[in-house]
Design a protein around this motif. Structure first.
Motif, PDB file in Angstrom:
ATOM      1  N   ASP A  20       0.838  -1.215   0.000  1.00  0.00           N
ATOM      2  CA  ASP A  20       0.000   0.000   0.000  1.00  0.00           C
ATOM      3  C   ASP A  20       0.869   1.259   0.000  1.00  0.00           C
ATOM      4  OD1 ASP A  20      -2.231  -1.553   0.031  1.00  0.00           O
ATOM      5  OD2 ASP A  20      -2.502  -1.474   2.210  1.00  0.00           O
ATOM      6  N   ILE A  21       1.905   1.245   0.815  1.00  0.00           N
ATOM      7  CA  ILE A  21       2.783   2.426   0.892  1.00  0.00           C
ATOM      8  C   ILE A  21       3.493   2.646  -0.449  1.00  0.00           C
ATOM      9  CG2 ILE A  21       4.808   3.438   2.035  1.00  0.00           C
ATOM     10  CD1 ILE A  21       4.033   1.797   4.556  1.00  0.00           C
ATOM     11  N   MET A  22       3.927   1.544  -1.055  1.00  0.00           N
ATOM     12  CA  MET A  22       4.606   1.671  -2.360  1.00  0.00           C
ATOM     13  C   MET A  22       3.685   2.285  -3.400  1.00  0.00           C
ATOM     14  SD  MET A  22       7.809   0.725  -2.337  1.00  0.00           S
ATOM     15  CE  MET A  22       8.487  -0.086  -3.775  1.00  0.00           C
ATOM     16  N   HIS A  23       2.403   1.877  -3.377  1.00  0.00           N
ATOM     17  CA  HIS A  23       1.450   2.475  -4.327  1.00  0.00           C
ATOM     18  C   HIS A  23       1.315   3.980  -4.064  1.00  0.00           C
ATOM     19  CE1 HIS A  23       0.221  -0.827  -6.771  1.00  0.00           C
ATOM     20  NE2 HIS A  23      -0.138  -1.586  -5.737  1.00  0.00           N
ATOM     21  N   CYS A  24       1.280   4.353  -2.789  1.00  0.00           N
ATOM     22  CA  CYS A  24       1.197   5.777  -2.445  1.00  0.00           C
ATOM     23  C   CYS A  24       2.421   6.529  -2.967  1.00  0.00           C
ATOM     24  CB  CYS A  24       1.120   5.960  -0.923  1.00  0.00           C
ATOM     25  SG  CYS A  24      -0.372   5.309  -0.176  1.00  0.00           S
ATOM     26  N   LEU A  25       3.584   5.908  -2.788  1.00  0.00           N
ATOM     27  CA  LEU A  25       4.821   6.563  -3.216  1.00  0.00           C
ATOM     28  C   LEU A  25       4.920   6.632  -4.730  1.00  0.00           C
ATOM     29  CD1 LEU A  25       7.296   4.898  -0.682  1.00  0.00           C
ATOM     30  CD2 LEU A  25       6.453   7.257  -0.638  1.00  0.00           C
TER      31      LEU A  25
ATOM     32  N   ARG B  26       2.544  12.081   6.328  1.00  0.00           N
ATOM     33  CA  ARG B  26       1.318  12.138   7.134  1.00  0.00           C
ATOM     34  C   ARG B  26       0.125  11.559   6.348  1.00  0.00           C
ATOM     35  NH1 ARG B  26      -1.245  13.947  11.428  1.00  0.00           N
ATOM     36  NH2 ARG B  26      -3.420  14.547  11.113  1.00  0.00           N
ATOM     37  N   GLU B  27       0.036  11.972   5.083  1.00  0.00           N
ATOM     38  CA  GLU B  27      -1.101  11.492   4.260  1.00  0.00           C
ATOM     39  C   GLU B  27      -1.020   9.970   4.055  1.00  0.00           C
ATOM     40  OE1 GLU B  27      -1.761  15.527   1.576  1.00  0.00           O
ATOM     41  OE2 GLU B  27      -0.192  14.110   1.048  1.00  0.00           O
ATOM     42  N   ILE B  28       0.181   9.481   3.872  1.00  0.00           N
ATOM     43  CA  ILE B  28       0.330   8.025   3.705  1.00  0.00           C
ATOM     44  C   ILE B  28      -0.051   7.319   5.017  1.00  0.00           C
ATOM     45  CG2 ILE B  28       1.989   6.155   3.287  1.00  0.00           C
ATOM     46  CD1 ILE B  28       3.606   8.173   1.557  1.00  0.00           C
ATOM     47  N   SER B  29       0.383   7.899   6.133  1.00  0.00           N
ATOM     48  CA  SER B  29       0.102   7.283   7.438  1.00  0.00           C
ATOM     49  C   SER B  29      -1.402   7.234   7.708  1.00  0.00           C
ATOM     50  CB  SER B  29       0.804   8.064   8.556  1.00  0.00           C
ATOM     51  OG  SER B  29       2.190   8.103   8.313  1.00  0.00           O
ATOM     52  N   VAL B  30      -2.094   8.310   7.339  1.00  0.00           N
ATOM     53  CA  VAL B  30      -3.555   8.349   7.523  1.00  0.00           C
ATOM     54  C   VAL B  30      -4.198   7.242   6.683  1.00  0.00           C
ATOM     55  CG1 VAL B  30      -5.625   9.713   7.022  1.00  0.00           C
ATOM     56  CG2 VAL B  30      -3.654  10.804   8.123  1.00  0.00           C
ATOM     57  N   LYS B  31      -3.701   7.073   5.465  1.00  0.00           N
ATOM     58  CA  LYS B  31      -4.260   6.036   4.594  1.00  0.00           C
ATOM     59  C   LYS B  31      -4.038   4.647   5.203  1.00  0.00           C
ATOM     60  CE  LYS B  31      -3.952   4.403  -0.197  1.00  0.00           C
ATOM     61  NZ  LYS B  31      -5.361   4.109  -0.356  1.00  0.00           N
ATOM     62  N   ILE B  32      -2.868   4.458   5.777  1.00  0.00           N
ATOM     63  CA  ILE B  32      -2.567   3.155   6.402  1.00  0.00           C
ATOM     64  C   ILE B  32      -3.471   2.949   7.620  1.00  0.00           C
ATOM     65  CG2 ILE B  32      -0.784   1.857   7.663  1.00  0.00           C
ATOM     66  CD1 ILE B  32      -0.399   1.925   4.611  1.00  0.00           C
TER      67      ILE B  32
ATOM     68  N   ASP C 271      -6.433   4.082   7.980  1.00  0.00           N
ATOM     69  CA  ASP C 271      -7.770   3.754   7.463  1.00  0.00           C
ATOM     70  C   ASP C 271      -7.878   2.288   7.058  1.00  0.00           C
ATOM     71  OD1 ASP C 271      -8.450   6.350   7.835  1.00  0.00           O
ATOM     72  OD2 ASP C 271      -8.208   6.964   5.732  1.00  0.00           O
ATOM     73  N   SER C 272      -6.768   1.753   6.529  1.00  0.00           N
ATOM     74  CA  SER C 272      -6.808   0.393   5.981  1.00  0.00           C
ATOM     75  C   SER C 272      -6.540  -0.680   7.036  1.00  0.00           C
ATOM     76  CB  SER C 272      -5.768   0.241   4.872  1.00  0.00           C
ATOM     77  OG  SER C 272      -5.962   1.217   3.888  1.00  0.00           O
ATOM     78  N   TYR C 273      -5.768  -0.331   8.049  1.00  0.00           N
ATOM     79  CA  TYR C 273      -5.378  -1.321   9.056  1.00  0.00           C
ATOM     80  C   TYR C 273      -5.806  -0.819  10.432  1.00  0.00           C
ATOM     81  CZ  TYR C 273      -2.563  -3.068   5.204  1.00  0.00           C
ATOM     82  OH  TYR C 273      -2.163  -3.550   3.985  1.00  0.00           O
ATOM     83  N   ASP C 274      -5.959  -1.718  11.336  1.00  0.00           N
ATOM     84  CA  ASP C 274      -6.489  -1.366  12.644  1.00  0.00           C
ATOM     85  C   ASP C 274      -5.368  -0.890  13.570  1.00  0.00           C
ATOM     86  OD1 ASP C 274      -8.204  -1.031  14.716  1.00  0.00           O
ATOM     87  OD2 ASP C 274      -8.199  -3.150  15.313  1.00  0.00           O
ATOM     88  N   ILE C 275      -4.769   0.249  13.225  1.00  0.00           N
ATOM     89  CA  ILE C 275      -3.713   0.814  14.080  1.00  0.00           C
ATOM     90  C   ILE C 275      -3.918   2.313  14.213  1.00  0.00           C
ATOM     91  CG2 ILE C 275      -1.904  -0.911  13.644  1.00  0.00           C
ATOM     92  CD1 ILE C 275      -0.706   1.046  11.605  1.00  0.00           C
ATOM     93  N   ASP C 276      -3.321   2.885  15.278  1.00  0.00           N
ATOM     94  CA  ASP C 276      -3.469   4.323  15.483  1.00  0.00           C
ATOM     95  C   ASP C 276      -2.486   5.098  14.601  1.00  0.00           C
ATOM     96  OD1 ASP C 276      -0.906   4.958  17.097  1.00  0.00           O
ATOM     97  OD2 ASP C 276      -1.779   3.221  18.133  1.00  0.00           O
ATOM     98  N   LEU C 277      -2.720   6.400  14.494  1.00  0.00           N
ATOM     99  CA  LEU C 277      -1.931   7.225  13.584  1.00  0.00           C
ATOM    100  C   LEU C 277      -0.456   7.284  13.987  1.00  0.00           C
ATOM    101  CD1 LEU C 277      -1.883   9.073  11.114  1.00  0.00           C
ATOM    102  CD2 LEU C 277      -2.473  10.992  12.596  1.00  0.00           C
TER     103      LEU C 277
END
Lengths: 342, 83
Positions: free
Chosen positions: B35-40, B48-54, B56-62
């Protein structure tokens, strides 16, 4: 238009000759391919699907006139129209008779003697200096005293035979032993080159003889044998390598196929460690990437206009394999006696 | 914040691998790495935007996502895969 092409270099051992992959590329392009062999157990001789006929030819040590005479006889029998020689040790002989071959209807597309000698291992430093290409310190040595002189700093080095063979040596006794070995096989000089650690890249290319680059396909070795030969590799896109090929052909007016052997050192520099004056054994990878260099060589030899092909498929891999051919002993005996397979 | 982008010639495949066409190296990617590679690859997002997307997709905090994304981007940088 040329339809029947002869190739040499049919050995396919752990350090294979380029003849079989060159023949494979030619067959893909629709040519009828004839094999030329030095010994009776070169595996390509028995690849009946690939080579329609095979003939023995005399060793380079027999001289150019013996070679010309034999090729004339083969021409009369099989009608070959073009030859792609694939061994370093035979190339000088083929270059010297290229005009005579042409006069009997056998075309070649080879460098001239001047271009050929510029890339000899013992001339590599001068060539690279002229081209503005990085290369490790390389010297040619002719006796043990010179070996000792150049190994004075006791650093790791690569010892190379005049035509073939390269051995990484760690100490003086290693170097002396390897010097003796290569001298007995290939004669003098022996080449000593500073060892550079890094990633290995190769490039197969073709020059038009007027300083133009007609083809260049680089690959990274992904697996090497104990002899340092690529057993698998992948095509890559690397502008720096292509630029190096362009410098080489521009400075030598290279005519025909060639291979650059390059090491990318850990400081990011590309170091040219060797230029082979013929197509490499992995040349079928380039054909599979959309650049059939043997076909381009034949068309250039034929006087056709050949446009440069510098775009190719990236990420295509080759994985070499060992495959037992099963042959009737009578076929081997017949070839051994007659020097021909039809 | 700066947008981060993969260098040219990096092929990211949905099957879970990336290939550097300049060196021939290939890398396996699992889950969030893909997912991160697709963002990059898009080159349009910052950390920050990539972290927010992650998140949203996975059950972890920001905060956890940001640390993981930064670590991963650091690895990519060491491998010479970023512009």
């Amino acid at each position: 238009m040329i339809r029947k092409v002869a190739v040499t270099g049919l050995n396919a051992i752990d350090n294979p000759g380029p003849g079989v992959p060159v023949a494979r590329s030619l067959r893909d392009a629709g040519y009828q391919v004839v094999g030329l062999a030095y010994e009776t157990l070169e595996p390509g001789i028995y690849m009946t699907d690939l080579l329609s006929e095979v003939y023995t030819i005399p060793y380079p040590s027999s001289g150019s006139s013996a070679l010309l005479s034999r090729l004339g006889a083969i021409k009369a029998k099989s009608g070959i129209e073009c030859i792609i020689p694939n061994f370093d040790a035979e190339l000088s002989g083929f270059i010297s008779i290229s005009n005579s071959l042409s006069s009997i209807g056998i075309k070649t597309f080879l460098p001239d003697q001047s271009s050929f000698s510029q890339r000899e291992k013992w001339n590599l430093s001068d060539l690279c200096q002229r081209c503005g290409i990085d290369t490790p310190l390389t010297v040619s040595v002719n006796n043990i005293e010179e070996v000792k002189k150049y190994f004075a700093d006791n650093s790791k080095c690569v010892v190379k035979g005049k035509y073939y063979g390269a051995q990484v040596c760690h100490n003086l006794s290693d170097v002396v032993g390897t010097f003796d070995k290569f001298t007995s096989i290939w004669g003098l000089p022996v080449i000593m080159q500073k060892y550079i650690e890094g990633e290995e890249f190769n490039l197969v290319g073709m020059g038009d003889g007027e300083g133009g680059l007609l083809a260049a396909v680089p690959m990274r070795k992904t697996f090497v044998t104990d002899k340092g030969k690529a057993w698998s590799g992948v095509s890559i896109k690397n502008e720096e390598l292509t630029e190096m090929a362009l410098k080489f052909v521009r400075n030598t007016n290279w005519r025909g196929g060639f291979e650059l052997e390059v090491i990318k050192s850990f400081d990011g520099r590309l170091n040219l460690i060797e230029v082979n004056p013929r197509l490499p054994a992995w040349t079928y990878l380039s054909a599979s990437c959309g650049v059939n260099i043997p076909d381009m060589i034949v068309r250039m030899a034929d006087g056709q206009t050949v446009e440069p092909v510098l775009n190719y498929t990236v990420g295509k891999m080759f994985v070499r394999c060992s495959w037992d051919l099963i042959v009737d002993e009578s076929d081997f005996a017949k070839f051994s006696i007659t020097g021909e397979r039809h | 914040m700066n947008r981060i982008r993969l260098k040219d010639g990096i092929i990211v495949n949905d099957d879970g691998y990336a290939i550097d066409s300049g060196t021939g190296m290939c890398y396996s990617l699992t889950g969030s790495a893909l997912d991160i590679m697709h963002c990059l690859k898009s080159g349009q997002m910052n950390i920050r935007e990539i972290s927010v997307k992650i998140t949203d997709s996975y059950d972890i905090d920001l905060q956890t996502a940001t640390i993981d994304v930064e670590d991963f981007i650091g690895e990519l940088s060491c491998l010479g895969l970023l512009v």
